[in-house]
Design a protein around this motif. Structure first.
Motif, mmCIF file in Angstrom:
data_model
loop_
_atom_site.group_PDB
_atom_site.id
_atom_site.type_symbol
_atom_site.label_atom_id
_atom_site.label_comp_id
_atom_site.label_asym_id
_atom_site.label_seq_id
_atom_site.Cartn_x
_atom_site.Cartn_y
_atom_site.Cartn_z
ATOM 1 N N TRP A 85 0.855 -1.183 0.000
ATOM 2 C CA TRP A 85 0.000 0.000 0.000
ATOM 3 C C TRP A 85 0.896 1.240 0.000
ATOM 4 C CZ3 TRP A 85 0.570 -3.244 4.202
ATOM 5 C CH2 TRP A 85 1.103 -2.692 5.372
ATOM 6 N N GLY A 86 0.294 2.399 -0.290
ATOM 7 C CA GLY A 86 1.030 3.658 -0.368
ATOM 8 C C GLY A 86 0.991 4.233 -1.764
ATOM 9 N N ILE A 87 1.832 5.210 -2.019
ATOM 10 C CA ILE A 87 1.824 5.877 -3.314
ATOM 11 C C ILE A 87 2.306 4.929 -4.410
ATOM 12 C CG2 ILE A 87 4.163 6.836 -3.158
ATOM 13 C CD1 ILE A 87 2.919 9.462 -4.307
ATOM 14 N N ASN A 88 1.644 5.012 -5.566
ATOM 15 C CA ASN A 88 1.948 4.070 -6.655
ATOM 16 C C ASN A 88 2.223 4.802 -7.972
ATOM 17 O OD1 ASN A 88 2.238 1.343 -7.519
ATOM 18 N ND2 ASN A 88 0.235 1.421 -8.506
ATOM 19 N N ASP A 89 2.728 6.031 -7.881
ATOM 20 C CA ASP A 89 2.950 6.830 -9.089
ATOM 21 C C ASP A 89 3.882 6.152 -10.077
ATOM 22 O OD1 ASP A 89 1.312 8.690 -7.986
ATOM 23 O OD2 ASP A 89 2.867 10.183 -7.583
ATOM 24 N N HIS A 90 4.877 5.406 -9.569
ATOM 25 C CA HIS A 90 5.840 4.744 -10.444
ATOM 26 C C HIS A 90 5.874 3.237 -10.204
ATOM 27 C CE1 HIS A 90 7.009 8.644 -11.814
ATOM 28 N NE2 HIS A 90 7.468 9.007 -10.634
ATOM 29 N N ALA A 91 4.705 2.667 -9.910
ATOM 30 C CA ALA A 91 4.490 1.214 -9.867
ATOM 31 C C ALA A 91 5.163 0.529 -8.689
ATOM 32 C CB ALA A 91 4.953 0.572 -11.178
ATOM 33 N N SER A 92 5.393 1.248 -7.590
ATOM 34 C CA SER A 92 6.086 0.652 -6.450
ATOM 35 C C SER A 92 5.278 -0.414 -5.738
ATOM 36 C CB SER A 92 6.474 1.745 -5.453
ATOM 37 O OG SER A 92 5.314 2.433 -5.000
ATOM 38 N N LEU A 93 3.953 -0.438 -5.933
ATOM 39 C CA LEU A 93 3.105 -1.382 -5.191
ATOM 40 C C LEU A 93 3.046 -2.770 -5.818
ATOM 41 C CD1 LEU A 93 0.075 0.827 -4.083
ATOM 42 C CD2 LEU A 93 2.301 0.481 -2.986
ATOM 43 N N GLU A 108 -18.466 -0.965 -11.924
ATOM 44 C CA GLU A 108 -17.806 0.205 -11.354
ATOM 45 C C GLU A 108 -16.291 -0.005 -11.292
ATOM 46 O OE1 GLU A 108 -19.273 3.002 -10.518
ATOM 47 O OE2 GLU A 108 -21.305 2.286 -10.971
ATOM 48 N N ILE A 109 -15.567 1.105 -11.379
ATOM 49 C CA ILE A 109 -14.109 1.087 -11.255
ATOM 50 C C ILE A 109 -13.730 1.633 -9.882
ATOM 51 C CG2 ILE A 109 -11.949 2.081 -12.105
ATOM 52 C CD1 ILE A 109 -13.136 2.064 -14.889
ATOM 53 N N LEU A 110 -12.857 0.913 -9.190
ATOM 54 C CA LEU A 110 -12.426 1.346 -7.863
ATOM 55 C C LEU A 110 -11.567 2.605 -7.953
ATOM 56 C CD1 LEU A 110 -11.458 -2.093 -6.289
ATOM 57 C CD2 LEU A 110 -13.397 -0.656 -5.642
ATOM 58 N N GLU A 111 -11.721 3.497 -7.013
ATOM 59 C CA GLU A 111 -10.919 4.706 -6.990
ATOM 60 C C GLU A 111 -9.474 4.370 -6.624
ATOM 61 O OE1 GLU A 111 -12.527 7.701 -4.493
ATOM 62 O OE2 GLU A 111 -14.544 7.563 -5.344
ATOM 63 N N ALA A 112 -8.535 5.066 -7.275
ATOM 64 C CA ALA A 112 -7.113 4.828 -7.006
ATOM 65 C C ALA A 112 -6.780 5.082 -5.547
ATOM 66 C CB ALA A 112 -6.260 5.714 -7.912
ATOM 67 N N GLU A 113 -7.412 6.070 -4.944
ATOM 68 C CA GLU A 113 -7.125 6.394 -3.548
ATOM 69 C C GLU A 113 -7.447 5.226 -2.627
ATOM 70 O OE1 GLU A 113 -9.328 9.644 -1.899
ATOM 71 O OE2 GLU A 113 -7.722 10.154 -0.505
#
Length: 473
Positions: A85-93, A108-113
């Motif tokens: 979990w956490g920020i995934n701007d550059h695919a770290s998750l 429905e599409i799940l929210e990124a947050e």
């Protein structure tokens, strides 16, 4: 999320997770409503419920490993499944967080947050039968070590001028969204992995070290031509043999031989490698692995040797086999944890008078003993660090340390008695000492009601968030 739990033979108190610091990017994994600061350790309610429900490996199963990156978090449960979990701007998750369908409502599409702020399993690893035994994380790169010595990698590396990429191959995307095996390492058995901010070290069962990522500060142990810096994304073996242990700082690296000799390389602008002046330690870059003579077992004496190394942005902490702790590097934010009466601090003040103090001169060049308070008692739950005495550095410690972890400019240490200590910069509550403590000069026990009945086994210090692994007592 659809992994099938493995049965456990005997229920037992599970290892649980505590979090504290700043979670504005979802680093806590407590959902979209808990993104503010947590000033003192808090039991992670999601993992508490997960252990009760048995999804972490059956009845009584909990968490095996914890890992904090810059702004993301990895956990391994008792069945070897990796959660992120956490920020995934550059695919770290290691899993997609955009255009993901809601399994309960396929329309429905799940929210990124939502996908970034709560623990979710890396299903691709589960599907291939990969059982993780350890994980490591940098800013955007993540690595998992499997029980058969294989590794999986995902995310991306950055350079000083922006995103560098993942594998550097022409036509390849700069980010790797799901874990993959690196072809050049597929037939090698590994026993340890470590990540700096943007580089990876991997130790083989044969005692050799592979390094890859961004090498602009020589953290790869080899010279990388600036116009061809993507070449550093290809793993290469260092000319080191019989290595037993590896460690990293943000932009520097370490390896320890079977005989206890410590080698360091990489950024050294605040003497964070600990290399002596005689071997080039007065230079801002250590280009190739160079011995840290101050930590040679013969120099340390009493059969002691380095057993763990963790570095921050500009400092490094070393754990010795007897539970003593040493540190070097930047200290203007108390990163090295030395009291005012320590000879190294007295010399520092002599070298940099307060009226002309230059931040670049505020460092401890040679690995130096860090004193810890004596063990707590009922009458003194948080005793102070004793006055300096040279005997403290050469005698068996009264309060030996079992594990260390280092964030950007702060540190955590777990004692063999199960207590947690912190020091350094804590402006984002990452020291766990309360909302009013923005720095701590010397190792100080983290005392809070939430930990009263827990034995801390491990700690992980990230950029601004921290985790503890603990069992009830």
């Amino acid at each position: 999320m659809n992994a099938v739990p493995l049965p456990a033979a005997h229920p037992r108190p599970p290892r649980q997770v505590f979090v504290f610091g700043t979670g504005d990017m979802g680093q806590f994994g407590l959902g979209t409503l808990v993104l503010d600061e947590i000033p003192q350790p808090r039991l992670h309610s999601w993992f508490e419920s997960a252990a009760e429900s048995g999804i972490l490996g059956g009845p009584g199963a909990g968490v095996e490993r914890i890992c904090t990156g810059g702004m993301h978090t990895l956990v391994v449960d008792e069945q070897g499944y990796v959660w992120s979990w956490g920020i995934n701007d550059h695919a770290s998750l290691g899993r997609p967080t955009s255009n993901v369908l809601d399994p309960d409502n396929p329309q429905e599409i799940l929210e990124a947050e939502i996908l970034e702020t709560q623990p979710m399993i890396l299903q691709s690893l589960v599907d291939e039968g990969f059982r993780a035994v350890d994980v490591a994380a940098g800013d955007s790169v993540s690595v998992a070590l499997g029980d058969r010595g294989e590794i999986r990698v995902w995310g991306s590396f950055r350079a000083s001028d922006g995103l560098l990429g993942f594998d550097g191959k022409p036509g390849s995307p700069k980010t790797q969204s799901i874990p993959i095996a690196l072809p050049s390492l597929s037939n090698i058995t590994f026993v340890q992995v470590a990540c700096g901010t943007d580089h990876v070290l991997a130790l083989t069962a044969q005692g050799t070290v592979y390094v890859w990522g961004n090498g602009q500060q020589a953290q790869l142990g080899r010279r990388i031509i600036e116009r061809r810096k993507v070449n550093g994304l290809s793993p290469e073996r260092l000319a080191l043999r019989r290595i037993k242990l590896i460690g990293t700082g943000s932009y520097h690296s370490f390896a320890v031989t079977e005989t206890g000799v410590v080698y360091a390389w990489g950024l050294n602008n605040m003497r964070q490698t600990g290399v002596s002046v005689e071997l080039g330690g007065d230079e801002d870059i250590i280009w190739s692995p160079t011995e840290v003579t101050a930590l040679n077992p013969e120099r340390l004496g009493n059969g002691r040797r380095v057993v763990q190394i963790c570095g921050g942005e500009h400092h490094t902490i070393f754990l010795l086999s007897d539970g003593q702790v040493y540190g070097c590097g930047r200290c203007d934010g108390f990163e090295v944890g030395l009291a005012d009466d320590h000879p190294a601090m007295i010399e520092l003040r002599r070298r940099t008078p307060s009226s002309d103090s230059d931040i670049l001169d505020e460092f401890i060049a040679e690995p130096t003993h860090i004193a810890f308070p004596p063990p707590p008692t009922a009458r003194k739950p948080n005793p102070p660090v004793p006055a300096y005495s040279r005997s403290l550095s050469i005698s068996p410690p009264s309060n030996p340390i079992a594990h260390i972890s280092v964030g950007t400019r702060h540190n955590l240490a777990v004692s063999r008695n199960g207590d947690i200590y912190s020091w350094g910069v804590g402006s984002s509550c990452q020291l766990g000492l309360g909302a009013t403590v923005d720095s701590q000069q010397v190792p100080t026990r983290v005392v809070c009601e939430a930990l009263d009945s827990w034995f801390v086994e491990d700690a992980a210090a990230g950029g601004q968030h921290c985790m503890l692994l603990a069992v009830p007592v």
